[in-house]
Write a protein that holds these residues in place. Structure first.
Motif, PDB file in Angstrom:
ATOM      1  N   ALA A  35       0.736  -1.237  -0.083  1.00 12.90           N
ATOM      2  CA  ALA A  35       0.538  -0.365   0.279  1.00 12.90           C
ATOM      3  C   ALA A  35       0.755   1.192  -0.254  1.00 12.90           C
ATOM      4  O   ALA A  35       2.009   1.287   0.676  1.00 12.90           O
ATOM      5  N   VAL A  36       0.942   1.910  -0.383  1.00 18.03           N
ATOM      6  CA  VAL A  36       0.709   3.885  -0.836  1.00 18.03           C
ATOM      7  C   VAL A  36       0.161   4.460  -0.862  1.00 18.03           C
ATOM      8  O   VAL A  36      -1.277   3.917  -1.014  1.00 18.03           O
ATOM      9  N   ALA A  37       1.094   5.908  -0.621  1.00 20.05           N
ATOM     10  CA  ALA A  37      -0.032   6.689  -1.448  1.00 20.05           C
ATOM     11  C   ALA A  37       0.390   8.019  -1.875  1.00 20.05           C
ATOM     12  O   ALA A  37       1.467   7.758  -2.323  1.00 20.05           O
ATOM     13  N   LEU A  38      -0.470   8.566  -2.398  1.00 21.69           N
ATOM     14  CA  LEU A  38      -0.348   8.563  -4.265  1.00 21.69           C
ATOM     15  C   LEU A  38      -0.739  10.261  -3.856  1.00 21.69           C
ATOM     16  O   LEU A  38      -2.073  10.057  -4.251  1.00 21.69           O
ATOM     17  N   LYS A  39       0.274  11.252  -4.272  1.00 18.44           N
ATOM     18  CA  LYS A  39      -0.434  12.310  -4.572  1.00 18.44           C
ATOM     19  C   LYS A  39      -0.821  12.829  -5.581  1.00 18.44           C
ATOM     20  O   LYS A  39      -0.012  12.659  -6.813  1.00 18.44           O
ATOM     21  N   GLU A  40      -2.261  13.707  -6.062  1.00 11.94           N
ATOM     22  CA  GLU A  40      -2.130  14.143  -7.685  1.00 11.94           C
ATOM     23  C   GLU A  40      -2.527  15.264  -7.882  1.00 11.94           C
ATOM     24  O   GLU A  40      -3.493  15.676  -6.335  1.00 11.94           O
ATOM     25  N   LEU A  41      -2.117  16.347  -8.275  1.00 15.73           N
ATOM     26  CA  LEU A  41      -1.678  17.605  -8.242  1.00 15.73           C
ATOM     27  C   LEU A  41      -2.967  18.038  -8.856  1.00 15.73           C
ATOM     28  O   LEU A  41      -2.783  18.040 -10.636  1.00 15.73           O
ATOM     29  N   THR A  42      -4.188  17.994  -8.358  1.00 17.39           N
ATOM     30  CA  THR A  42      -5.387  18.510  -8.909  1.00 17.39           C
ATOM     31  C   THR A  42      -5.436  19.737  -9.559  1.00 17.39           C
ATOM     32  O   THR A  42      -6.283  20.138 -10.535  1.00 17.39           O
ATOM     33  N   ALA A  43      -4.343  20.693  -9.075  1.00 18.55           N
ATOM     34  CA  ALA A  43      -4.831  21.949  -8.942  1.00 18.55           C
ATOM     35  C   ALA A  43      -4.629  22.665 -10.729  1.00 18.55           C
ATOM     36  O   ALA A  43      -4.782  23.293 -11.349  1.00 18.55           O
ATOM     37  N   ALA A  44      -3.222  21.335 -10.995  1.00 15.12           N
ATOM     38  CA  ALA A  44      -2.761  21.929 -12.505  1.00 15.12           C
ATOM     39  C   ALA A  44      -3.828  22.056 -13.710  1.00 15.12           C
ATOM     40  O   ALA A  44      -3.539  22.511 -14.812  1.00 15.12           O
ATOM     41  N   LEU A  45      -4.969  21.369 -13.370  1.00 10.60           N
ATOM     42  CA  LEU A  45      -5.878  20.908 -14.697  1.00 10.60           C
ATOM     43  C   LEU A  45      -6.685  22.076 -14.940  1.00 10.60           C
ATOM     44  O   LEU A  45      -7.587  22.452 -15.566  1.00 10.60           O
ATOM     45  N   TYR A  46      -6.604  23.743 -13.638  1.00 12.49           N
ATOM     46  CA  TYR A  46      -7.858  24.111 -13.459  1.00 12.49           C
ATOM     47  C   TYR A  46      -7.062  25.957 -13.647  1.00 12.49           C
ATOM     48  O   TYR A  46      -8.178  26.666 -13.194  1.00 12.49           O
ATOM     49  N   VAL A  47      -5.690  25.759 -13.632  1.00 11.49           N
ATOM     50  CA  VAL A  47      -5.025  27.645 -13.262  1.00 11.49           C
ATOM     51  C   VAL A  47      -4.524  27.371 -15.089  1.00 11.49           C
ATOM     52  O   VAL A  47      -4.526  26.626 -15.824  1.00 11.49           O
TER      53      VAL A  47
END
Length: 323
Positions: A35-47
């Motif tokens: 198990a791992v944690a995966l960090k997604e940069l969602t802000a890059a979709l809206y700027v």
């Protein structure tokens, strides 16, 4: 997106944290079966394109900063990868909750336990500083309390690495304003003592249940950080003079890392550290260590979601509630 296979290897299980900058997922590494944690940069979709470039640079900088630090009190970064035109960070999954959520759920933390937490955060900062990294965003939302008793520092998203070109635009202040050291708000270059000031504000929040400088707006909060003293803590016990020493306005007036460690170690044992008095001005001396001080904080604690994915802490709550 649940069930999505990222980079042909990481299967998204469920979202465990979100915020204005992104989302953190619990994921399964299908190659190593862990198990791992995966960090997604969602802000890059809206700027805009220019802002997206800054966000991508910060994400890569976070991975580089965390990867330089080898310490048990720092959340491990396993990998950084590209998917859907954005970088994702693969991190150690920490089962537990943030200090911010502990304060939210329990009201406050006992002084000796807060001092123990502070010692581990300090050790993480010492390792970071030794690696040439300033964290620059120490706050309760970025301190993780693992179910197994460990304390870990996460979110190096706005960290500064010695020798790196800055990715902060002129005039831009990044970080949670009520945990920014006064010198940073004044526009001066931060140093190691800036991280220690933020640790002091974090410990105040832990024992009092509210941020020492939070006001009704970012501007009034920044003004309070620079010009006002926090209200004398009521529940800090032996930790009160340590907090007062760390929250000195001038960086040179604060204890260094070694001095802070000695003070926190005494407080963790329930003893009031006499050495802390050397850092506290006479006019603030009093029964609680710093007497009558101007400006009562009006805001509440820092919410867990605020810190969760502004940098994305790798964490879950025992109940499975994301934050």
């Amino acid at each position: 997106m649940q069930g999505l296979l990222v980079a042909g290897r990481y299967r998204l299980v469920d979202a465990i944290g979100s915020g204005g900058m992104g989302r953190v997922w619990r994921a399964h590494d299908e190659l190593l079966h862990r198990a791992v944690a995966l960090k997604e940069l969602t802000a890059a979709l809206y700027v805009s394109e220019s802002d997206r470039t800054v966000l991508l640079a910060r994400t890569r900088a976070e991975a580089r900063a965390a990867a330089r630090i080898n310490h048990s009190a720092v959340v491990t970064v396993h990998d950084v990868l590209e998917h859907d035109g954005r970088p994702w960070i693969v991190m150690e999954l920490v089962e537990g909750r943030s200090l911010a959520d502990a304060v939210k759920q329990d009201g406050r933390v006992e002084p000796t336990e807060a001092a123990r937490i502070g010692l581990w955060v300090l050790r993480a900062l010492r390792a970071a500083h030794s690696a040439g990294v300033l964290h620059r965003d120490v706050k309760p939302g970025n301190v993780l309390l693992a179910d197994d008793g460990r304390v870990l520092l996460t979110d190096f998203g706005i960290a500064q690495i010695d020798g790196d070109t800055t990715i902060t635009r002129t005039g831009e202040v990044v970080g949670s304003v009520d945990f920014l050291a006064p010198e940073r708000i004044r526009g001066h270059d931060p140093g190691q003592s800036s991280d220690l000031w933020a640790l002091g504000a974090t410990l105040y929040t832990a024992v009092e249940g509210l941020s020492p400088f939070r006001r009704t707006s970012p501007l009034s909060t920044m003004q309070a950080v620079v010009e006002e003293e926090p209200a004398a803590p009521r529940y800090a016990g032996p930790l009160a003079p340590v907090i007062a020493a760390l929250l000195r306005k001038e960086p040179a007036a604060r204890p260094d890392t070694d001095g802070t460690e000695r003070l926190l170690a005494e407080a963790a044992e329930g003893r009031r550290p006499d050495e802390a008095q050397a850092y506290i001005p006479t006019q603030y001396g009093g029964p609680a260590g710093h007497g009558t001080q101007g400006g009562e904080a009006t805001g509440g604690h820092t919410g867990g979601a605020t810190g969760a994915a502004s940098g994305g802490a790798a964490r879950t709550s025992g109940s499975g509630t994301p934050y």
